[in-house]
Design a protein around this motif. Sequence first.
Motif, PDB file in Angstrom:
ATOM      1  N   LEU A   1      -6.478  -5.963  -3.112  1.00 25.72           N
ATOM      2  CA  LEU A   1      -5.302  -6.006  -3.974  1.00 25.72           C
ATOM      3  C   LEU A   1      -5.180  -4.779  -4.865  1.00 25.72           C
ATOM      4  CD1 LEU A   1      -5.268  -9.733  -5.215  1.00 25.72           C
ATOM      5  CD2 LEU A   1      -3.927  -8.713  -3.381  1.00 25.72           C
TER       6      LEU A   1
ATOM      7  N   GLU B   1      -3.728 -12.498  -7.794  1.00 30.49           N
ATOM      8  CA  GLU B   1      -2.462 -11.943  -7.302  1.00 30.49           C
ATOM      9  C   GLU B   1      -1.415 -11.899  -8.410  1.00 30.49           C
ATOM     10  OE1 GLU B   1      -0.719 -13.083  -3.726  1.00 30.49           O
ATOM     11  OE2 GLU B   1      -2.474 -12.656  -2.481  1.00 30.49           O
TER      12      GLU B   1
ATOM     13  N   ARG C   1       1.471  -5.379  -1.676  1.00 32.99           N
ATOM     14  CA  ARG C   1       1.261  -5.613  -0.251  1.00 32.99           C
ATOM     15  C   ARG C   1       1.668  -4.376   0.559  1.00 32.99           C
ATOM     16  NH1 ARG C   1      -2.427  -9.412   0.089  1.00 32.99           N
ATOM     17  NH2 ARG C   1      -1.758 -11.445  -0.691  1.00 32.99           N
ATOM     18  N   ARG C   2       2.786  -3.742   0.163  1.00 33.60           N
ATOM     19  CA  ARG C   2       3.205  -2.529   0.868  1.00 33.60           C
ATOM     20  C   ARG C   2       2.165  -1.434   0.698  1.00 33.60           C
ATOM     21  NH1 ARG C   2       8.158  -4.046  -1.442  1.00 33.60           N
ATOM     22  NH2 ARG C   2       8.070  -2.378  -3.007  1.00 33.60           N
TER      23      ARG C   2
ATOM     24  N   ARG D   1      -0.788  -2.038   2.944  1.00 37.55           N
ATOM     25  CA  ARG D   1      -0.554  -1.635   4.332  1.00 37.55           C
ATOM     26  C   ARG D   1      -0.673  -0.113   4.480  1.00 37.55           C
ATOM     27  NH1 ARG D   1       3.650  -5.458   3.909  1.00 37.55           N
ATOM     28  NH2 ARG D   1       5.230  -3.805   3.760  1.00 37.55           N
TER      29      ARG D   1
ATOM     30  N   ASP E   1       8.001  -9.336   0.018  1.00 34.65           N
ATOM     31  CA  ASP E   1       7.203  -8.154   0.338  1.00 34.65           C
ATOM     32  C   ASP E   1       6.882  -7.416  -0.970  1.00 34.65           C
ATOM     33  OD1 ASP E   1       5.859  -6.250   1.765  1.00 34.65           O
ATOM     34  OD2 ASP E   1       7.637  -5.094   2.292  1.00 34.65           O
TER      35      ASP E   1
END
Length: 217
Positions: free
Chosen positions: A103, A75, A16-17, A20, A12
């Motif tokens: 991203l 990434e 990515r956090r 979200r 994680d």
Amino acid sequence: MTHDGVPPPLADPPWRRRLREHEAAVAARRRARGGVPRVDGLEAPGGRLIVWAPGERRTWLAPFERPAAVDGGWEEAVRRYVDGELTDARSQAAVFGLAPEELVRPLLPDWRPALTEETGKALAARFGTDVHHIVFANAKAKPYRLGPVLMPFRDVEVARLMADWLHRLKSARDIAREWLLRHVHRHARQPGRRDAAADRLAHAARSRGLALPPEES
């Protein structure tokens, strides 16, 4: 370790956090507006607007429209930035300008780069009001070189800065005048949208000998 043997930072990762969290904030704003998505030129949260001249946004975006490849993929480049491994300004600008928006957009609030005019304009064209804090700080620090990056932005902070430049900063006075012509005079002349703040700024411009179009009765 996670149940499948992958370390938590890799299972994680931070971007990515943040993605979200960003998506949740966007969804909340859309629900508050009845599901209407953001459209360039309409009012943004906090009363901030982006007002583009015809063809301006496409011209400003051009530096970020060039195809680019990066070792290890985007990434990996974003991971290097998040981990503090990507420190030079040009490499950071390339990541924010060319990597997929999903991203990098969530990382914008914490980014504090030193900009060139070309990079600042391209970032404004790509991200709009999400880079307000970045372009405003750079323009305030270097008015003559970076003031033009604020040209499409309309909000209280920018209006106050332009009024200050108009009053005391000869090197940035032409920039302030151009901003006034775009945002204050034309905005004030629209039916039902005339306001005292716009009139005061327009009056200040004329008092400094700047040739705004004459007031209408």
